[in-house]
Design a protein around this motif. Structure first.
Motif, short mmCIF file in Angstrom:
data_model
loop_
_atom_site.label_atom_id
_atom_site.label_comp_id
_atom_site.label_asym_id
_atom_site.label_seq_id
_atom_site.Cartn_x
_atom_site.Cartn_y
_atom_site.Cartn_z
N GLU A 87 0.83 -1.20 0.00
CA GLU A 87 0.00 0.00 0.00
C GLU A 87 0.87 1.25 0.00
N VAL A 88 1.91 1.24 0.81
CA VAL A 88 2.82 2.38 0.85
C VAL A 88 3.48 2.60 -0.51
N PHE A 207 -8.80 9.75 11.47
CA PHE A 207 -8.54 8.42 10.94
C PHE A 207 -9.82 7.61 10.83
N HIS A 208 -9.92 6.79 9.76
CA HIS A 208 -11.04 5.88 9.56
C HIS A 208 -10.51 4.45 9.52
N PRO A 209 -11.25 3.48 10.08
CA PRO A 209 -10.80 2.08 10.03
C PRO A 209 -11.01 1.46 8.66
N CYS A 210 -10.06 0.63 8.23
CA CYS A 210 -10.16 -0.09 6.97
C CYS A 210 -10.62 -1.53 7.24
N GLY A 211 -11.10 -2.16 6.19
CA GLY A 211 -11.57 -3.53 6.34
C GLY A 211 -10.46 -4.53 6.60
N GLU A 223 -7.72 -6.82 19.61
CA GLU A 223 -8.02 -6.74 18.17
C GLU A 223 -7.34 -5.51 17.59
N PHE A 224 -6.56 -5.70 16.53
CA PHE A 224 -5.85 -4.59 15.91
C PHE A 224 -6.57 -4.15 14.64
N ARG A 225 -6.41 -2.87 14.32
CA ARG A 225 -7.01 -2.31 13.12
C ARG A 225 -5.99 -1.45 12.38
N LEU A 226 -6.27 -1.25 11.11
CA LEU A 226 -5.50 -0.33 10.29
C LEU A 226 -6.39 0.86 9.97
N PHE A 227 -5.92 2.05 10.32
CA PHE A 227 -6.65 3.29 10.09
C PHE A 227 -5.90 4.15 9.07
N THR A 228 -6.64 4.89 8.27
CA THR A 228 -6.01 5.82 7.33
C THR A 228 -6.75 7.15 7.36
N ASN A 229 -6.07 8.21 6.93
CA ASN A 229 -6.70 9.53 6.83
C ASN A 229 -7.18 9.79 5.41
N TYR A 230 -7.06 8.79 4.54
CA TYR A 230 -7.48 8.91 3.14
C TYR A 230 -8.31 7.68 2.78
N ASN A 231 -9.15 7.83 1.77
CA ASN A 231 -9.98 6.71 1.34
C ASN A 231 -9.18 5.82 0.40
N PRO A 232 -8.89 4.57 0.78
CA PRO A 232 -8.07 3.70 -0.05
C PRO A 232 -8.82 3.06 -1.20
N MET A 234 -10.71 0.51 -3.17
CA MET A 234 -10.87 -0.95 -3.07
C MET A 234 -9.71 -1.61 -2.33
N ARG A 235 -8.65 -0.88 -2.09
CA ARG A 235 -7.49 -1.44 -1.41
C ARG A 235 -7.75 -1.51 0.10
N LEU A 236 -7.02 -2.36 0.77
CA LEU A 236 -7.10 -2.51 2.22
C LEU A 236 -8.51 -2.82 2.71
N GLY A 237 -9.32 -3.39 1.84
CA GLY A 237 -10.68 -3.69 2.23
C GLY A 237 -11.59 -2.48 2.27
N GLY A 238 -11.07 -1.33 1.81
CA GLY A 238 -11.87 -0.11 1.81
C GLY A 238 -12.13 0.43 3.22
N TRP A 239 -12.73 1.61 3.27
CA TRP A 239 -13.13 2.17 4.56
C TRP A 239 -14.38 1.45 5.06
#
Length: 241
Positions: A87-88, A207-211, A223-232, A234-239
């Motif tokens: 993703e990076v 930040f929003h959690p990704c799928g 339980e761990f999550r991946l959060f992003t400040n941008y809408n990915p 279809m990647r990362l399972g989406g927001w």
């Protein structure tokens, strides 16, 4: 993000049969002798570990230093590390000369350099074992979130952070570091932390959690999550909605 070693016990070992006469040396039982023979045999055999070249084995696994639980270190499993690293690298395509900051996530840094060896990445980490990475290592103590070299300030288009502790204080200080490093408000930010931090992460930096669900090599109860400040997209399972 290995527990302290315990000192060897000097109490009576049931594998040792002692004579009633204290002057006589202890005698090893047949089971202990067999175990000792097996150990000595293993020491004389050639290693069966996969060949490593530049820290990468032939089956594409990445060689990592041992986790130190005292520093709250828990490495990502291979799928998590590769997913976030890819993703990076996808985000890097949006810039001519992208720079990536990895805050307290040495697993990601290692996989990122394996998959994209030419990417400019800086690892900010408390564990000085990672100083082996030379100029791409910066010592980082989250208790001093902005005590960093000034040449790093606002110098990264992509910042990935994994706060070492699941506390409000730790997350708040790490987000201050993120703001220090990020180039501008449009920088891509990724946060890997416990699900319990979801509301704080949203309040602090939007930040929003990704799928996609991160996992670690060691099984963690949280339980761990991946959060992003941008809408990915279809990647990362989406927001997640």
């Amino acid at each position: 993000m290995e527990s302290p070693s315990k000192s060897e016990s000097i109490c009576r070992d049931p594998r040792i049969v002692e004579d009633d006469d204290d002057a006589d040396p202890p005698l090893l039982s047949s089971h202990a002798l067999a175990a000792l023979k097996e150990f000595l045999t293993e020491q004389t055999q050639p290693s069966t570990e996969p060949h490593l070249e530049n820290g990468v084995s032939e089956d594409s696994e990445v060689a990592l230093v041992a986790e130190d639980w005292r520093l709250s270190q828990f490495w990502y499993d291979r799928d998590t590390a590769e997913t976030v690293a890819n993703e990076v690298l996808t985000l890097c395509q949006n810039f001519n000369s992208p720079r990536v900051a990895c805050i307290a996530c040495p697993t990601l840094y290692t996989y990122l350099k394996k998959i994209g060896p030419h990417v400019s990445a800086q690892l900010l980490e408390y564990d000085k074992r990672f100083s082996q990475h030379g100029s791409e290592f910066t010592f980082y103590d989250y208790n001093e979130p902005e005590e960093l070299p000034m040449e790093l300030k606002h110098n990264f288009q992509i910042v990935v952070a994994d706060p070492p502790y699941l506390s409000k204080e730790c997350l708040e200080k790490v987000t201050r570091t993120i703001s220090f490093l990020a180039q501008h408000s449009e920088s891509y930010l990724l946060l890997l932390t416990g699900e319990v931090q979801a509301e704080r992460a949203a309040e602090l930096m939007g930040f929003h959690p990704c799928g996609f669900r991160p996992h670690h090599s060691s099984k963690l109860g949280n339980e761990f999550r991946l959060f992003t400040n941008y809408n990915p997209g279809m990647r990362l399972g989406g927001w997640e909605q």
